[in-house]
Design an enzyme around this catalytic site. Structure first.
Site, PDB file in Angstrom:
ATOM      1  N   CYS A 183      17.980   4.774  -2.916  1.00 49.15           N
ATOM      2  CA  CYS A 183      17.603   5.387  -4.192  1.00 49.15           C
ATOM      3  C   CYS A 183      18.671   6.320  -4.773  1.00 49.15           C
ATOM      4  O   CYS A 183      18.981   6.260  -5.969  1.00 49.15           O
ATOM      5  CB  CYS A 183      16.282   6.137  -4.039  1.00 49.15           C
ATOM      6  SG  CYS A 183      16.051   6.904  -2.426  1.00 49.15           S
ATOM      7  N   THR A 212       0.814  -1.224   0.000  1.00 52.16           N
ATOM      8  CA  THR A 212       0.000   0.000   0.000  1.00 52.16           C
ATOM      9  C   THR A 212       0.845   1.271   0.000  1.00 52.16           C
ATOM     10  O   THR A 212       0.300   2.361  -0.097  1.00 52.16           O
ATOM     11  CB  THR A 212      -0.898   0.025   1.248  1.00 52.16           C
ATOM     12  OG1 THR A 212      -0.040  -0.193   2.386  1.00 52.16           O
ATOM     13  CG2 THR A 212      -1.963  -1.041   1.198  1.00 52.16           C
ATOM     14  N   SER A 247      -4.216  -2.024   6.806  1.00 55.75           N
ATOM     15  CA  SER A 247      -4.650  -2.135   5.408  1.00 55.75           C
ATOM     16  C   SER A 247      -5.275  -3.489   5.073  1.00 55.75           C
ATOM     17  O   SER A 247      -5.584  -3.752   3.909  1.00 55.75           O
ATOM     18  CB  SER A 247      -3.464  -1.922   4.477  1.00 55.75           C
ATOM     19  OG  SER A 247      -2.863  -0.686   4.699  1.00 55.75           O
ATOM     20  N   HIS A 297      14.752  12.228  -8.030  1.00 56.98           N
ATOM     21  CA  HIS A 297      15.911  12.754  -7.307  1.00 56.98           C
ATOM     22  C   HIS A 297      16.906  13.321  -8.328  1.00 56.98           C
ATOM     23  O   HIS A 297      17.195  12.683  -9.348  1.00 56.98           O
ATOM     24  CB  HIS A 297      16.637  11.639  -6.539  1.00 56.98           C
ATOM     25  CG  HIS A 297      15.907  11.128  -5.343  1.00 56.98           C
ATOM     26  ND1 HIS A 297      14.706  11.633  -4.892  1.00 56.98           N
ATOM     27  CD2 HIS A 297      16.251  10.150  -4.455  1.00 56.98           C
ATOM     28  CE1 HIS A 297      14.336  10.977  -3.792  1.00 56.98           C
ATOM     29  NE2 HIS A 297      15.261  10.065  -3.510  1.00 56.98           N
ATOM     30  N   GLN A 299      16.601  15.708  -3.245  1.00 56.77           N
ATOM     31  CA  GLN A 299      15.736  14.532  -3.205  1.00 56.77           C
ATOM     32  C   GLN A 299      14.256  14.861  -3.024  1.00 56.77           C
ATOM     33  O   GLN A 299      13.878  15.703  -2.224  1.00 56.77           O
ATOM     34  CB  GLN A 299      16.206  13.589  -2.080  1.00 56.77           C
ATOM     35  CG  GLN A 299      17.604  13.062  -2.316  1.00 56.77           C
ATOM     36  CD  GLN A 299      18.080  12.050  -1.290  1.00 56.77           C
ATOM     37  OE1 GLN A 299      19.244  12.089  -0.920  1.00 56.77           O
ATOM     38  NE2 GLN A 299      17.231  11.137  -0.837  1.00 56.77           N
ATOM     39  N   SER A 339       8.769  11.830  -2.163  1.00 54.40           N
ATOM     40  CA  SER A 339       8.217  10.469  -2.276  1.00 54.40           C
ATOM     41  C   SER A 339       9.174   9.417  -1.718  1.00 54.40           C
ATOM     42  O   SER A 339       8.740   8.324  -1.368  1.00 54.40           O
ATOM     43  CB  SER A 339       7.869  10.136  -3.723  1.00 54.40           C
ATOM     44  OG  SER A 339       8.981  10.365  -4.558  1.00 54.40           O
TER      45      SER A 339
HETATM   46  O1  25A Z   1      13.046   2.296   7.172  1.00 57.50           O
HETATM   47  P1  25A Z   1      13.381   2.419   5.733  1.00 57.50           P
HETATM   48  O2  25A Z   1      13.385   1.144   4.993  1.00 57.50           O
HETATM   49  O3  25A Z   1      14.696   3.074   5.507  1.00 57.50           O
HETATM   50  O4  25A Z   1      12.235   3.303   5.030  1.00 57.50           O
HETATM   51  C1  25A Z   1      11.039   3.886   5.634  1.00 57.50           C
HETATM   52  C2  25A Z   1       9.916   4.108   4.639  1.00 57.50           C
HETATM   53  O5  25A Z   1      10.507   4.604   3.434  1.00 57.50           O
HETATM   54  C3  25A Z   1       9.789   4.095   2.325  1.00 57.50           C
HETATM   55  C4  25A Z   1       8.621   3.252   2.797  1.00 57.50           C
HETATM   56  O6  25A Z   1       7.412   4.049   2.872  1.00 57.50           O
HETATM   57  C5  25A Z   1       9.104   2.869   4.195  1.00 57.50           C
HETATM   58  O7  25A Z   1       8.030   2.602   5.042  1.00 57.50           O
HETATM   59  N1  25A Z   1      10.807   3.424   1.569  1.00 57.50           N
HETATM   60  C6  25A Z   1      11.535   2.320   1.881  1.00 57.50           C
HETATM   61  N2  25A Z   1      12.502   2.107   0.981  1.00 57.50           N
HETATM   62  C7  25A Z   1      12.431   3.103   0.075  1.00 57.50           C
HETATM   63  C8  25A Z   1      13.202   3.443  -1.086  1.00 57.50           C
HETATM   64  N3  25A Z   1      14.256   2.753  -1.500  1.00 57.50           N
HETATM   65  C9  25A Z   1      11.349   3.922   0.449  1.00 57.50           C
HETATM   66  N4  25A Z   1      11.049   4.965  -0.288  1.00 57.50           N
HETATM   67  C10 25A Z   1      11.799   5.231  -1.389  1.00 57.50           C
HETATM   68  N5  25A Z   1      12.835   4.528  -1.767  1.00 57.50           N
HETATM   69  P2  25A Z   1       6.099   3.795   2.007  1.00 57.50           P
HETATM   70  O8  25A Z   1       5.059   4.772   2.377  1.00 57.50           O
HETATM   71  O9  25A Z   1       6.403   3.656   0.585  1.00 57.50           O
HETATM   72  O10 25A Z   1       5.631   2.308   2.434  1.00 57.50           O
HETATM   73  C11 25A Z   1       5.217   1.958   3.708  1.00 57.50           C
HETATM   74  C12 25A Z   1       4.611   0.554   3.531  1.00 57.50           C
HETATM   75  O11 25A Z   1       4.926  -0.208   4.682  1.00 57.50           O
HETATM   76  C13 25A Z   1       3.718  -0.850   5.097  1.00 57.50           C
HETATM   77  N6  25A Z   1       3.776  -1.298   6.469  1.00 57.50           N
HETATM   78  C14 25A Z   1       3.863  -0.560   7.569  1.00 57.50           C
HETATM   79  N7  25A Z   1       3.843  -1.342   8.666  1.00 57.50           N
HETATM   80  C15 25A Z   1       3.768  -2.636   8.240  1.00 57.50           C
HETATM   81  C16 25A Z   1       3.709  -2.606   6.823  1.00 57.50           C
HETATM   82  N8  25A Z   1       3.582  -3.719   6.120  1.00 57.50           N
HETATM   83  C17 25A Z   1       3.553  -4.923   6.776  1.00 57.50           C
HETATM   84  N9  25A Z   1       3.620  -5.033   8.120  1.00 57.50           N
HETATM   85  C18 25A Z   1       3.726  -3.913   8.886  1.00 57.50           C
HETATM   86  N10 25A Z   1       3.767  -4.005  10.247  1.00 57.50           N
HETATM   87  C19 25A Z   1       2.710   0.211   4.888  1.00 57.50           C
HETATM   88  O12 25A Z   1       1.391  -0.252   4.952  1.00 57.50           O
HETATM   89  C20 25A Z   1       3.091   0.677   3.495  1.00 57.50           C
HETATM   90  O13 25A Z   1       2.597  -0.258   2.562  1.00 57.50           O
HETATM   91  P3  25A Z   1       0.327   0.515   5.913  1.00 57.50           P
HETATM   92  O14 25A Z   1      -0.833  -0.354   5.966  1.00 57.50           O
HETATM   93  O15 25A Z   1       1.013   0.870   7.227  1.00 57.50           O
HETATM   94  O16 25A Z   1      -0.054   1.854   5.260  1.00 57.50           O
HETATM   95  C21 25A Z   1      -1.207   1.885   4.434  1.00 57.50           C
HETATM   96  C22 25A Z   1      -1.514   3.314   4.146  1.00 57.50           C
HETATM   97  O17 25A Z   1      -1.700   4.045   5.363  1.00 57.50           O
HETATM   98  C23 25A Z   1      -0.927   5.233   5.375  1.00 57.50           C
HETATM   99  N11 25A Z   1      -0.497   5.485   6.757  1.00 57.50           N
HETATM  100  C24 25A Z   1       0.614   5.013   7.301  1.00 57.50           C
HETATM  101  N12 25A Z   1       0.700   5.441   8.572  1.00 57.50           N
HETATM  102  C25 25A Z   1      -0.414   6.182   8.809  1.00 57.50           C
HETATM  103  C26 25A Z   1      -1.183   6.202   7.649  1.00 57.50           C
HETATM  104  N13 25A Z   1      -2.351   6.840   7.600  1.00 57.50           N
HETATM  105  C27 25A Z   1      -2.759   7.501   8.670  1.00 57.50           C
HETATM  106  N14 25A Z   1      -2.077   7.543   9.820  1.00 57.50           N
HETATM  107  C28 25A Z   1      -0.895   6.896   9.934  1.00 57.50           C
HETATM  108  N15 25A Z   1      -0.205   6.942  11.084  1.00 57.50           N
HETATM  109  C29 25A Z   1       0.232   4.922   4.484  1.00 57.50           C
HETATM  110  O18 25A Z   1       0.711   6.109   3.893  1.00 57.50           O
HETATM  111  C30 25A Z   1      -0.351   3.989   3.456  1.00 57.50           C
HETATM  112  O19 25A Z   1      -0.865   4.742   2.366  1.00 57.50           O
HETATM  113  O1  L14 Z   2      16.170   3.529   1.381  1.00 54.86           O
HETATM  114  O2  L14 Z   2      14.000   9.852   1.246  1.00 54.86           O
HETATM  115  O3  L14 Z   2      17.645   4.001   2.857  1.00 54.86           O
HETATM  116  O4  L14 Z   2      13.307   9.837   3.276  1.00 54.86           O
HETATM  117  C1  L14 Z   2      15.533   6.086   3.595  1.00 54.86           C
HETATM  118  C2  L14 Z   2      15.126   7.568   3.594  1.00 54.86           C
HETATM  119  C3  L14 Z   2      15.151   5.951   1.163  1.00 54.86           C
HETATM  120  C4  L14 Z   2      14.806   7.403   1.137  1.00 54.86           C
HETATM  121  C5  L14 Z   2      16.664   4.304   2.189  1.00 54.86           C
HETATM  122  C6  L14 Z   2      13.835   9.287   2.319  1.00 54.86           C
HETATM  123  C7  L14 Z   2      16.116   5.718   2.263  1.00 54.86           C
HETATM  124  C8  L14 Z   2      14.213   7.825   2.437  1.00 54.86           C
END
Ligand code: 25A
Ligand code: L14
Length: 340
Positions: free
Chosen positions: A133, A16, A45, A246, A160, A163
């Site tokens: 990224c 999502t 979700s 970016h 950057q 997104s």
């Molecule tokens: O820690 P990292 O890996 O370094 O990165 C942190 C975040 O960066 C993004 C990604 O965000 C990640 O969570 N990301 C990671 N790698 C990336 C990269 N290389 C990167 N971005 C760019 N380049 P994201 O928004 O793309 O994705 C988040 C997803 O994670 C799901 N998730 C969360 N908890 C989970 C889980 N899945 C499985 N088990 C779990 N326990 C999350 O699903 C989403 O798919 P979701 O259900 O939590 O969210 C559904 C919708 O709800 C919105 N939302 C989130 N929090 C809230 C909210 N709405 C209201 N209130 C909130 N508090 C979300 O925006 C989503 O639309």
């Molecule tokens: O994948 O732009 O290590 O906020 C974590 C921070 C991706 C980008 C990663 C941001 C990054 C993210």
């Protein structure tokens, strides 16, 4: 590791989110040979309806048994989820391509950009890391230059898009812009300061050396992917009020002299790279035009006149595509190519 099949049982974890959504589109576009596609996200979700090739797929919550019978899972649900669930998936024989920062620097985990180091997939043992990224789009351009002239040092500054932080950050930029234009006070929840009409020299957490984690990822990941720890890299990573794409200003010092024309020639045949460089016609890469594209665009190719052997470049790529979802799917494509 992966058994050769006609079609594979796949999963997207974090389906999502901004990256997860893009993963589904890229799998569709590239007609990845999928037998079944399962979509996972958090409990919040559960039951949400998404579509894959016009068919409904309902989002499931992750559990111990989620990965049974699955061949490949693309993870994009944040590092904490990857820390817990990637080993669970790998244990059940499902190969994980993980988009988070959790496993990237683990010496047992290959960190792969298919145009640069596909050979590292040979030693994978169930988890493969997708780089940051900003690093991905830089190394597809550095690699051909390194092969031609040996890179000694790289100085990079990034611009950057929001997104990269995910959906909530995209909403924040939109809401703040709307509020400011209607004379309301904008609120900041995702970033420490207002991002609309502003620039923040701060991505990810600050570390003790004064750099951010994002900056140090660019240093360490570049060396690991290029397989050359002698390359010196220093980075300043900056958030700009752009939704997608970016940009990077990259200064490269090489051992051998490479003229701007020679660099253009080398880059024009590099896989995944498009030279977009005709300043006399105002042609240079822009995030608005890189959005939705798969390539990394490079322009403003100039010799650095302050040193003996140096180049300056301007790179732009769609961070949700090559920076995340596309690179992960390309890794999966290589994996099935190598399966036996
Ligand atoms: O820690 P990292 O890996 O370094 O990165 C942190 C975040 O960066 C993004 C990604 O965000 C990640 O969570 N990301 C990671 N790698 C990336 C990269 N290389 C990167 N971005 C760019 N380049 P994201 O928004 O793309 O994705 C988040 C997803 O994670 C799901 N998730 C969360 N908890 C989970 C889980 N899945 C499985 N088990 C779990 N326990 C999350 O699903 C989403 O798919 P979701 O259900 O939590 O969210 C559904 C919708 O709800 C919105 N939302 C989130 N929090 C809230 C909210 N709405 C209201 N209130 C909130 N508090 C979300 O925006 C989503 O639309
Ligand atoms: O994948 O732009 O290590 O906020 C974590 C921070 C991706 C980008 C990663 C941001 C990054 C993210």
């Amino acid at each position: 590791m992966l058994k050769k099949k006609d079609r594979y049982n796949m999963a997207v974890v974090g389906a999502t989110g901004a990256v997860g959504n893009e993963m589904i589109s890229v799998l569709e576009e590239r007609r990845f040979p999928i037998k079944t596609l399962r979509l996972f996200a958090s409990e919040r979700s559960e039951g949400v309806r998404l579509t894959y090739l016009d068919k409904d797929v309902f989002v499931e919550k992750l559990g111990e048994d989620s990965f049974k019978g699955l061949d490949i899972a693309l993870f994009s649900a944040g590092a904490e989820r990857s820390a817990v669930w990637a080993p669970v998936a790998a244990q059940s024989g499902c190969v994980v391509v993980d988009n988070s920062s959790q496993w990237r620097m683990d010496p047992k985990v290959p960190l792969v950009v298919p145009e640069v180091n596909p050979q590292d997939l040979k030693w994978q043992t169930g988890i493969i890391a997708n780089p940051n990224c900003s690093t991905i789009q830089m190394v597809v351009v550095l690699k051909p230059i390194h092969d031609a002239a040996r890179i000694k040092r790289v100085v990079v500054s990034t611009y950057q898009a929001v997104s990269g932080t995910g959906r909530k950050a995209m909403d924040e930029l939109l809401d703040q812009t709307r509020d400011i234009l209607s004379f309301k006070d904008p609120s900041s929840k995702v970033y420490p300061y207002q991002i609309a009409f502003n620039v923040l020299p701060h991505i990810d957490k600050f570390l003790e050396n004064g750099y951010t984690k994002e900056e140090m990822k660019m240093v360490h990941e570049t060396r690991k992917i290029m397989g050359d720890s002698s390359i010196r890299v220093t980075a300043t990573t900056v958030r700009v009020p752009v939704f997608r794409g970016h940009s990077e200003s990259v200064n490269i010092e090489t051992e051998k002299k490479l003229s701007a024309d020679e660099a253009r020639a080398v880059l024009s045949v590099a896989p995944g790279v498009i030279v977009y460089d005709a300043p006399e016609k105002n042609i240079y890469p822009l995030p608005l035009y890189a959005t939705g594209k798969n390539e990394t665009f490079v322009g403003r190719i100039r010799e650095d006149e302050s040193i003996e052997n140096g180049l300056n470049l301007w790179l732009v790529s769609d961070n949700l595509r090559k920076g995340a979802a596309l690179n992960a799917v390309q890794i999966a494509e290589k994996l099935i190519e190598m399966a036996s």
